[in-house]
Design a protein around this motif. Structure first.
Motif, PDB file in Angstrom:
ATOM      1  N   VAL A 110      10.448  -3.422   3.279  1.00  0.00           N
ATOM      2  CA  VAL A 110       9.269  -3.618   3.719  1.00  0.00           C
ATOM      3  C   VAL A 110       8.855  -3.164   5.103  1.00  0.00           C
ATOM      4  O   VAL A 110       7.798  -2.589   5.213  1.00  0.00           O
ATOM      5  CB  VAL A 110       8.912  -5.375   3.793  1.00  0.00           C
ATOM      6  CG1 VAL A 110       7.665  -5.805   4.375  1.00  0.00           C
ATOM      7  CG2 VAL A 110       9.007  -5.922   2.424  1.00  0.00           C
ATOM      8  N   TRP A 111       9.704  -3.297   5.990  1.00  0.00           N
ATOM      9  CA  TRP A 111       9.440  -2.796   7.329  1.00  0.00           C
ATOM     10  C   TRP A 111       9.244  -1.240   7.152  1.00  0.00           C
ATOM     11  O   TRP A 111       8.668  -0.515   8.107  1.00  0.00           O
ATOM     12  CB  TRP A 111      10.371  -3.202   8.416  1.00  0.00           C
ATOM     13  CG  TRP A 111      10.159  -4.888   8.800  1.00  0.00           C
ATOM     14  CD1 TRP A 111      10.704  -5.668   8.310  1.00  0.00           C
ATOM     15  CD2 TRP A 111       9.078  -5.121   9.526  1.00  0.00           C
ATOM     16  NE1 TRP A 111      10.095  -7.052   8.710  1.00  0.00           N
ATOM     17  CE2 TRP A 111       9.115  -6.598   9.549  1.00  0.00           C
ATOM     18  CE3 TRP A 111       8.254  -4.386  10.225  1.00  0.00           C
ATOM     19  CZ2 TRP A 111       8.124  -7.316  10.356  1.00  0.00           C
ATOM     20  CZ3 TRP A 111       7.074  -5.120  11.270  1.00  0.00           C
ATOM     21  CH2 TRP A 111       7.187  -6.596  11.080  1.00  0.00           C
ATOM     22  N   THR A 112      10.249  -0.641   6.380  1.00  0.00           N
ATOM     23  CA  THR A 112      10.094   0.713   6.563  1.00  0.00           C
ATOM     24  C   THR A 112       8.947   1.279   5.694  1.00  0.00           C
ATOM     25  O   THR A 112       8.164   2.221   6.339  1.00  0.00           O
ATOM     26  CB  THR A 112      11.537   1.307   5.352  1.00  0.00           C
ATOM     27  OG1 THR A 112      12.569   0.995   6.211  1.00  0.00           O
ATOM     28  CG2 THR A 112      11.346   2.779   5.425  1.00  0.00           C
ATOM     29  N   ASP A 113       8.617   0.589   4.740  1.00  0.00           N
ATOM     30  CA  ASP A 113       7.258   0.784   4.125  1.00  0.00           C
ATOM     31  C   ASP A 113       6.004   0.939   5.040  1.00  0.00           C
ATOM     32  O   ASP A 113       5.035   1.584   5.422  1.00  0.00           O
ATOM     33  CB  ASP A 113       6.745   0.113   3.143  1.00  0.00           C
ATOM     34  CG  ASP A 113       7.740   0.406   1.656  1.00  0.00           C
ATOM     35  OD1 ASP A 113       8.323   1.624   1.972  1.00  0.00           O
ATOM     36  OD2 ASP A 113       7.523  -0.493   0.881  1.00  0.00           O
ATOM     37  N   ALA A 114       6.060  -0.469   5.913  1.00  0.00           N
ATOM     38  CA  ALA A 114       5.048  -0.643   6.914  1.00  0.00           C
ATOM     39  C   ALA A 114       4.975   0.830   7.930  1.00  0.00           C
ATOM     40  O   ALA A 114       3.885   1.144   8.385  1.00  0.00           O
ATOM     41  CB  ALA A 114       5.303  -1.646   7.653  1.00  0.00           C
ATOM     42  N   THR A 151       0.868  -1.054   0.132  1.00  0.00           N
ATOM     43  CA  THR A 151      -0.102   0.057  -0.021  1.00  0.00           C
ATOM     44  C   THR A 151       0.974   1.213   0.140  1.00  0.00           C
ATOM     45  O   THR A 151       0.467   2.133  -0.797  1.00  0.00           O
ATOM     46  CB  THR A 151      -0.926   0.131   1.376  1.00  0.00           C
ATOM     47  OG1 THR A 151      -1.827  -1.154   1.115  1.00  0.00           O
ATOM     48  CG2 THR A 151      -1.910   1.238   1.252  1.00  0.00           C
ATOM     49  N   ALA A 152       1.990   1.334   0.891  1.00  0.00           N
ATOM     50  CA  ALA A 152       2.727   2.573   1.131  1.00  0.00           C
ATOM     51  C   ALA A 152       3.476   2.615  -0.437  1.00  0.00           C
ATOM     52  O   ALA A 152       3.707   3.765  -0.811  1.00  0.00           O
ATOM     53  CB  ALA A 152       3.776   2.186   1.954  1.00  0.00           C
ATOM     54  N   SER A 153       3.966   1.698  -1.025  1.00  0.00           N
ATOM     55  CA  SER A 153       4.768   1.933  -2.325  1.00  0.00           C
ATOM     56  C   SER A 153       3.866   2.456  -3.479  1.00  0.00           C
ATOM     57  O   SER A 153       4.372   3.549  -3.975  1.00  0.00           O
ATOM     58  CB  SER A 153       5.091   0.618  -2.640  1.00  0.00           C
ATOM     59  OG  SER A 153       5.970  -0.198  -1.916  1.00  0.00           O
ATOM     60  N   PHE A 154       2.677   2.271  -3.426  1.00  0.00           N
ATOM     61  CA  PHE A 154       2.093   2.975  -4.682  1.00  0.00           C
ATOM     62  C   PHE A 154       0.973   4.012  -4.275  1.00  0.00           C
ATOM     63  O   PHE A 154       0.290   4.727  -4.935  1.00  0.00           O
ATOM     64  CB  PHE A 154       1.150   1.721  -5.305  1.00  0.00           C
ATOM     65  CG  PHE A 154       2.084   1.064  -5.830  1.00  0.00           C
ATOM     66  CD1 PHE A 154       2.898   1.214  -7.290  1.00  0.00           C
ATOM     67  CD2 PHE A 154       2.244  -0.248  -5.548  1.00  0.00           C
ATOM     68  CE1 PHE A 154       3.866   0.420  -7.714  1.00  0.00           C
ATOM     69  CE2 PHE A 154       3.163  -1.066  -6.148  1.00  0.00           C
ATOM     70  CZ  PHE A 154       3.935  -0.902  -7.201  1.00  0.00           C
ATOM     71  N   VAL A 189       7.696  10.518  -8.755  1.00  0.00           N
ATOM     72  CA  VAL A 189       7.695  10.360  -7.307  1.00  0.00           C
ATOM     73  C   VAL A 189       8.674  11.101  -6.345  1.00  0.00           C
ATOM     74  O   VAL A 189       8.598  11.649  -5.376  1.00  0.00           O
ATOM     75  CB  VAL A 189       7.818   8.975  -6.943  1.00  0.00           C
ATOM     76  CG1 VAL A 189       7.884   8.680  -5.528  1.00  0.00           C
ATOM     77  CG2 VAL A 189       6.613   7.889  -7.391  1.00  0.00           C
ATOM     78  N   VAL A 190       9.713  11.448  -6.965  1.00  0.00           N
ATOM     79  CA  VAL A 190      10.717  12.229  -6.652  1.00  0.00           C
ATOM     80  C   VAL A 190      10.276  13.724  -6.514  1.00  0.00           C
ATOM     81  O   VAL A 190      10.653  14.451  -5.738  1.00  0.00           O
ATOM     82  CB  VAL A 190      12.121  12.084  -7.552  1.00  0.00           C
ATOM     83  CG1 VAL A 190      13.188  13.167  -7.148  1.00  0.00           C
ATOM     84  CG2 VAL A 190      12.839  10.780  -7.159  1.00  0.00           C
ATOM     85  N   THR A 225       9.832   4.083  -1.597  1.00  0.00           N
ATOM     86  CA  THR A 225       9.519   3.677  -2.824  1.00  0.00           C
ATOM     87  C   THR A 225      10.388   3.945  -3.960  1.00  0.00           C
ATOM     88  O   THR A 225      10.609   2.965  -4.736  1.00  0.00           O
ATOM     89  CB  THR A 225       8.086   4.519  -3.405  1.00  0.00           C
ATOM     90  OG1 THR A 225       7.040   4.304  -2.288  1.00  0.00           O
ATOM     91  CG2 THR A 225       7.680   4.190  -4.830  1.00  0.00           C
ATOM     92  N   VAL A 226      11.225   4.971  -3.928  1.00  0.00           N
ATOM     93  CA  VAL A 226      12.375   5.407  -4.967  1.00  0.00           C
ATOM     94  C   VAL A 226      13.381   4.256  -4.628  1.00  0.00           C
ATOM     95  O   VAL A 226      14.047   3.921  -5.853  1.00  0.00           O
ATOM     96  CB  VAL A 226      12.645   6.787  -4.831  1.00  0.00           C
ATOM     97  CG1 VAL A 226      13.724   6.959  -5.562  1.00  0.00           C
ATOM     98  CG2 VAL A 226      11.403   7.591  -4.900  1.00  0.00           C
TER      99      VAL A 226
END
Length: 619
Positions: free
Chosen positions: A182-186, A58-61, A142-143, A348-349
């Motif tokens: 993954v954990w950073t995105d979470a 979810t966080a990525s997109f 995204v940047v 994401t980047v």
């Protein structure tokens, strides 16, 4: 108007969240330093659970593009964006039940490995090149998005922020593997929701309550959601969002390398599917928060639109400007919002840069130089990270010329993701399609989607199809800004008002359907492929749903694929028979003899796992 800048506490909050995000990456980089194999780095040892993977997806997109762009879209065009609530379930169900099982059970690391197993190397390489182009374009947007937010709310130099973001992300992508991402995105997903909630609560209080927001939005025609006009030239209608949006997001969740890489990192197929389904809840939550933020923002600016009055220079600056307005007396909260927009960008980047370097190394460098030492391979990978970091940062400059960040991001996914979706659909759904049809279909889809998208960039759609809903400046302080009417192009071709005016949400459908149609036609012209030559694991027999009453018709639709010759477990255990000659099919360090017995089915769970495949790679 007086410029509102960050207070000390805003910098403290922003810096704290930034440090925590980076610290998670550093933690996993140190923790996993003794497991620094390609498998650990790419798929986290295939031991991930569905929870953090769902938050990561979810966080990525749904990062800065959503935080900044979606409220602005709702503010200007109304809450029809809420119709994505309908398209998201179709996307997740198709991704989880149609595409994911094929990728997971095939034991691959990259989606493009599937294309070589199903077709041949040229098809795989063509798809890899398109993925590289798509990811560089998207990462540039995204940047640019969070840099724009920083520029608006703090006065930071816009391009200084762009290059600083690129440098930090390029550095960050070399620290940890998939577990760190993954954990950073979470963590960043939680920050994003908290940031949205603070805006919703304070914004509603400023508007006098949610009932006032609804009333103002209704009076301003922002809640006219269900527009069933079938005109494909209309920017946002029920059909463009529900149908076009499904094609666009299915290209992201069904076949995108970043998504599949995280799903196959799960310890079982059941966990991978649960990650996608729980991710759906995250998509819904973020969508509702973003839409209501846009409605609250309209309620606040209904009598003085800062965009048309010239207070801000771009629609995507609306949200950060609104945040500085409502939180001006509450130091720390503007910093929380900017962290909400900015923190999601880093992972994401970084994940994009890492995926680009991995794909380039595995598909091109390793194919040309198969005997590289581990040390040299590591240095080449780092060099590729640096190269793609520079390219993605440079692309951010072009992103400033592409219009709104949401439209730019979804257009990019449509232009490249649509043909890619069509290519994988040809491989998975149509057993008779040969490699010539696949390659020809991919090129056809790319030509069609780029043709319509580039044409729309040169010749924008008529105002009648894309003009925002009414915006008032009646109570604005008079300014010296004069708005000149749009200039009409005298040499506008006839095709500009039809083909080039197609809604940007249909770009993916055009590319996908064009690819499928061309692939089928070319395959029949050049001689369709015999199904007996195709491993059943590479095909999904969806015809079983429609021909359940007749084994004869099911076999006819299988086109010779031996779906009834044995169970999928037997196919897994005899994996060498279909990966024969894969000397360089997978290029993932597996020996042919290691693929002979791959236990992967859990009878209790009625699912598959790929832990055994992971274990045999450590020889």
């Amino acid at each position: 108007m007086e410029v509102k800048n960050f207070a000390v506490w805003d910098y403290v909050v922003f810096a704290a969240l930034f440090v925590i995000s980076s610290g998670i990456g550093v933690f996993f980089a140190i923790k996993e330093r003794k497991k620094a194999t390609s498998r650990e780095f790419l798929v986290g040892g295939r031991q991930m659970s569905f929870g953090p993977v769902a938050l990561s997806l979810t966080a990525s997109f749904m990062s800065a593009v959503t935080v900044l762009g979606t409220p602005s879209e709702v503010y200007r065009f109304g809450a029809s964006f809420l119709l994505f609530f309908i398209s998201y379930p179709f996307v997740i169900i198709l991704a989880a039940e149609l595409f994911l099982p094929v990728f997971y059970r095939s034991g691959i690391t990259s989606t493009y490995e599937y294309l070589q197993l199903r077709f041949n190397k040229p098809v795989r390489y063509a798809a890899t090149v398109i993925y590289i182009v798509q990811t560089i374009l998207y990462t540039g947007v995204v940047v640019y998005a969070p840099a724009l937010a920083l520029n608006q709310v703090t006065g930071f130099d816009l391009w200084g922020s762009v290059f600083a973001t690129g440098i930090v992300c390029t550095f960050y992508c070399t620290l940890g593997g998939l577990k760190a991402v993954v954990w950073t995105d979470a963590f960043q997903m939680v920050v994003m929701i908290v940031g949205f909630l603070t805006v919703l609560i304070q914004g509603s209080a400023h508007a006098g309550g949610l009932h006032n927001v609804i009333e103002h939005s209704t009076n301003g025609s922002r809640l006219n959601i269900f527009d069933f006009d079938v005109d494909p030239l209309r920017r946002h209608t029920f059909w463009t969002i529900s149908v076009g949006g499904t094609f666009t997001w299915l290209g992201i969740y069904g076949v995108n390398q970043s998504t599949i890489q995280r799903c196959i990192s799960c310890k079982t197929e059941k966990h991978a599917k649960l990650a996608l389904y729980f991710n759906l809840l995250g998509l819904w939550i973020i969508l509702v928060c973003a839409v209501f933020s846009g409605l609250i923002m309209y309620s606040h600016f209904k009598d003085c639109d800062p965009w048309t009055s010239g207070i801000i220079s771009a629609p995507d600056q609306l949200m950060p400007y609104f945040v500085m307005e409502i939180f001006f007396t509450m130091p720390g909260l503007p910093g929380l919002f900017v962290a909400c927009a900015f923190s999601g960008t880093l992972s994401t980047v970084a994940a994009s840069i890492n995926a680009l370097a991995t794909v380039t190394f595995e598909d091109f460098v390793k194919s040309c130089f198969p005997r590289l030492s581990d040390k040299l391979s590591t240095w080449i990978s780092k060099g590729l990270c640096l190269l793609f970091g520079v390219m993605c940062t440079s692309m951010a400059v072009a992103a400033s010329l592409m219009g709104g960040v949401v439209q730019a991001a979804l257009s990019i996914h449509g232009m490249c993701g649509g043909p890619m979706l069509g290519l994988f659909s040809l491989g998975i759904l149509f057993p008779f399609v040969n490699w010539k049809g696949a390659l020809g279909g991919l090129l056809t889809g790319i030509i069609l989607s780029f043709w319509v998208a580039i044409g729309a960039l040169i010749y924008p759609a008529p105002d009648s199809k894309t003009w925002p809903l009414p915006l008032s400046t009646d109570q604005c302080v008079p300014s010296n800004v004069t708005l000149s009417p749009p200039t009409e192009l005298s040499s506008r071709p006839a095709i500009a008002d039809t083909w080039y005016s197609l809604s940007y949400l249909y770009y993916s459908a055009v590319g996908c359907l064009g690819c499928i149609a061309a692939g089928i036609i070319i395959s029949f012209i050049t001689g369709y492929q015999t199904g007996k030559d195709i491993q059943p694991l590479l095909i999904r027999p969806v015809c079983n749903l429609f021909c359940f009453w007749s084994k004869k018709y099911k076999r006819l639709c299988w086109c010779g694929v031996q779906h009834d010759s044995g169970t999928e477990q037997e196919n897994l255990e005899n994996g060498s028979s279909w990966k024969q000659g894969a000397e360089s099919v997978l290029q993932n360090g597996l020996r042919q003899e290691d693929l002979v017995n791959i236990p992967g089915h859990d009878p209790k769970d009625k699912s598959y796992n790929n832990m055994a495949l992971e274990k045999i790679t450590h020889f």
